[in-house]
Design a protein around this motif. Structure first.
Motif, PDB file in Angstrom:
ATOM      1  N   THR A 128     -14.618 -22.851  -2.517  1.00 18.14           N
ATOM      2  CA  THR A 128     -13.442 -22.691  -3.019  1.00 18.14           C
ATOM      3  C   THR A 128     -12.182 -22.157  -2.397  1.00 18.14           C
ATOM      4  OG1 THR A 128     -14.663 -20.240  -2.413  1.00 18.14           O
ATOM      5  CG2 THR A 128     -15.018 -21.038  -4.873  1.00 18.14           C
ATOM      6  N   ASP A 129     -13.282 -22.663  -1.021  1.00 20.04           N
ATOM      7  CA  ASP A 129     -11.321 -22.958   0.277  1.00 20.04           C
ATOM      8  C   ASP A 129     -12.268 -23.733   1.092  1.00 20.04           C
ATOM      9  OD1 ASP A 129     -10.212 -21.763   3.215  1.00 20.04           O
ATOM     10  OD2 ASP A 129      -9.886 -19.487   2.038  1.00 20.04           O
ATOM     11  N   THR A 130     -11.544 -24.322   0.907  1.00 24.69           N
ATOM     12  CA  THR A 130     -11.433 -25.986   1.210  1.00 24.69           C
ATOM     13  C   THR A 130     -11.466 -25.563   3.066  1.00 24.69           C
ATOM     14  OG1 THR A 130      -9.202 -26.402   1.596  1.00 24.69           O
ATOM     15  CG2 THR A 130     -10.495 -27.796  -0.159  1.00 24.69           C
ATOM     16  N   ALA A 131     -10.432 -24.806   3.605  1.00 20.47           N
ATOM     17  CA  ALA A 131     -10.376 -24.461   5.138  1.00 20.47           C
ATOM     18  C   ALA A 131     -11.447 -23.631   5.742  1.00 20.47           C
ATOM     19  CB  ALA A 131      -9.409 -23.299   5.271  1.00 20.47           C
ATOM     20  N   GLN A 132     -12.004 -22.670   5.331  1.00 22.44           N
ATOM     21  CA  GLN A 132     -13.776 -22.647   5.385  1.00 22.44           C
ATOM     22  C   GLN A 132     -14.481 -23.417   5.345  1.00 22.44           C
ATOM     23  OE1 GLN A 132     -13.181 -18.484   2.495  1.00 22.44           O
ATOM     24  NE2 GLN A 132     -14.140 -17.747   4.861  1.00 22.44           N
ATOM     25  N   ALA A 133     -14.842 -24.225   4.265  1.00 21.42           N
ATOM     26  CA  ALA A 133     -15.460 -24.756   4.319  1.00 21.42           C
ATOM     27  C   ALA A 133     -15.345 -26.445   5.323  1.00 21.42           C
ATOM     28  CB  ALA A 133     -16.265 -26.129   3.031  1.00 21.42           C
ATOM     29  N   LEU A 134     -13.825 -26.784   5.884  1.00 20.19           N
ATOM     30  CA  LEU A 134     -14.096 -28.042   7.045  1.00 20.19           C
ATOM     31  C   LEU A 134     -14.198 -27.154   8.187  1.00 20.19           C
ATOM     32  CD1 LEU A 134     -11.300 -30.236   5.079  1.00 20.19           C
ATOM     33  CD2 LEU A 134     -13.985 -30.427   5.371  1.00 20.19           C
ATOM     34  N   PHE A 135     -13.999 -25.654   8.260  1.00 20.03           N
ATOM     35  CA  PHE A 135     -13.430 -25.532   9.890  1.00 20.03           C
ATOM     36  C   PHE A 135     -14.190 -24.535  10.211  1.00 20.03           C
ATOM     37  CE2 PHE A 135      -9.034 -27.465   8.095  1.00 20.03           C
ATOM     38  CZ  PHE A 135      -8.992 -28.436   8.682  1.00 20.03           C
ATOM     39  N   ASP A 136     -15.333 -23.805   9.110  1.00 19.39           N
ATOM     40  CA  ASP A 136     -16.194 -22.600   9.848  1.00 19.39           C
ATOM     41  C   ASP A 136     -17.909 -22.833   9.530  1.00 19.39           C
ATOM     42  OD1 ASP A 136     -13.651 -21.593   9.856  1.00 19.39           O
ATOM     43  OD2 ASP A 136     -14.162 -20.212   7.945  1.00 19.39           O
ATOM     44  N   VAL A 137     -18.034 -24.436   8.954  1.00 19.46           N
ATOM     45  CA  VAL A 137     -19.392 -24.516   9.479  1.00 19.46           C
ATOM     46  C   VAL A 137     -18.808 -25.884   9.880  1.00 19.46           C
ATOM     47  CG1 VAL A 137     -19.998 -22.817   8.042  1.00 19.46           C
ATOM     48  CG2 VAL A 137     -19.457 -24.914   7.155  1.00 19.46           C
ATOM     49  N   LEU A 195     -23.601 -17.877   1.130  1.00 18.09           N
ATOM     50  CA  LEU A 195     -21.943 -18.678   1.828  1.00 18.09           C
ATOM     51  C   LEU A 195     -21.175 -18.264   2.126  1.00 18.09           C
ATOM     52  CD1 LEU A 195     -24.125 -20.763  -1.543  1.00 18.09           C
ATOM     53  CD2 LEU A 195     -23.682 -21.179   1.674  1.00 18.09           C
ATOM     54  N   GLU A 196     -20.253 -17.221   1.835  1.00 17.58           N
ATOM     55  CA  GLU A 196     -18.719 -16.925   1.609  1.00 17.58           C
ATOM     56  C   GLU A 196     -18.642 -17.358   2.876  1.00 17.58           C
ATOM     57  OE1 GLU A 196     -16.601 -12.819   1.556  1.00 17.58           O
ATOM     58  OE2 GLU A 196     -18.707 -12.403   1.953  1.00 17.58           O
TER      59      GLU A 196
END
Length: 298
Positions: A139-148, A201-202
């Motif tokens: 749902t949030d591409t920025a979090q998926a790519l840069f937070d994990v 997974l949030e």
């Protein structure tokens, strides 16, 4: 107080990227190609002019072509400039950005995962085997790519951790049907598993649309013992029902015999009749009656 992973991280947030319609830039690329062809035809008449036109056309064509990228429905591309996040483009079709901007594609479609079978100790300490099926999406591409580091591997690890947590929270079965169990309350347990996964997974910008257990059983080392226990419980329950029914039938028979004055029985004969009826009604095999051709007391 223990802090969660999402609280410890400086969260990223998806925002819209500044990109252009690729079809307009495609016209510019075609114009540059046409200019290059025109410059080639001018090489014999005016070499310097033709060479300049070709050079400019090549530079413009290369500049335009390098910036093209294409997105299918439910795809997104995260755009960065020298390591700085500049936004996410979700518009399907031919798109264009400045050539020096880096692009990272990822899917925002639904993904279906069936976890491996894992061994978990339930609330009572019994070893059980569990596996789950999970439908998730970004749902949030920025979090998926840069937070994990790797969001797909992160999902798999968190699914296993959530299954272990839910499996240890409840007993596998309750033979008295007084507790919430893994085997008897599929919808409730599935809902709790989904809530547990969404919370885990949030931090990666991922949500869970659906989940449930695909495998739930006692571990092989105790499966036979638990099967015998279930069989014994079933036999006891069946016997209890049978005895309750037999007692009701005996009471009804004695009451009707007394009410209609069919026969008068003293306490000893009444007890003998009750015993015989209970044997007939509760026995595993058909009774073999003995016909009394004499009096009742012979």
């Amino acid at each position: 107080m223990t802090q969660t992973v999402s609280q410890l991280l400086d969260r990223s947030a998806e925002r819209r990227a500044s990109s252009s319609n690729g079809y307009a830039m495609l016209l510019l690329a075609v114009a540059a190609l046409a200019a290059g062809i025109y410059g080639a035809t001018r090489m014999q008449a005016a070499p310097e002019t033709g060479g300049a036109i070709i050079a400019v056309a090549v530079v413009v064509f290369a500049f335009v072509v390098i910036g093209f990228y294409m997105l299918q429905p439910n795809q997104a591309v995260a755009i960065t400039l020298f390591g700085s996040y500049k936004g996410t483009d979700r518009a399907a079709g031919l798109r264009w950005v400045l050539p020096w901007m880096m692009r990272k594609k990822l899917s925002v479609r639904a993904n279906n995962v069936i976890s491996d079978k894992i061994k978990v100790n339930d609330l009572r300490g019994n070893p059980i085997e569990m596996a789950a099926q999970v439908v998730w999406r970004v749902t949030d591409t920025a979090q998926a790519l840069f937070d994990v580091d790797d969001y797909k591997a992160f999902v798999n690890v968190q699914i296993e951790a959530a299954v272990r947590t839910i499996g240890s929270r409840y007993p596998y079965d309750d033979f008295e049907h007084q507790e919430v169990t893994l085997r008897g309350n599929h919808e409730q347990i599935g809902g709790e598993l989904r809530g547990e996964l969404i919370a885990r997974l949030e931090v990666a910008g991922i949500t869970v649309d659906e989940c449930g257990f695909t495998h739930l059983a006692y571990a092989p080392e105790i499966a036979n013992a638990m099967l015998r226990r279930q069989q014994a419980q079933a036999v006891v329950a069946a016997r209890q029902t049978l005895v309750e029914g037999a007692v009701g039938m005996v009471e009804m028979a004695l009451a009707q015999l007394s009410e209609k004055d069919v026969v008068e029985l003293d306490d000893e004969r009444r007890a003998s009749m009750v015993s015989n009826l209970m044997v007939v009604l509760c026995g595993d095999r058909d009774a073999q009656p003995v016909v009394n051709t004499g009096t009742l007391y012979q």
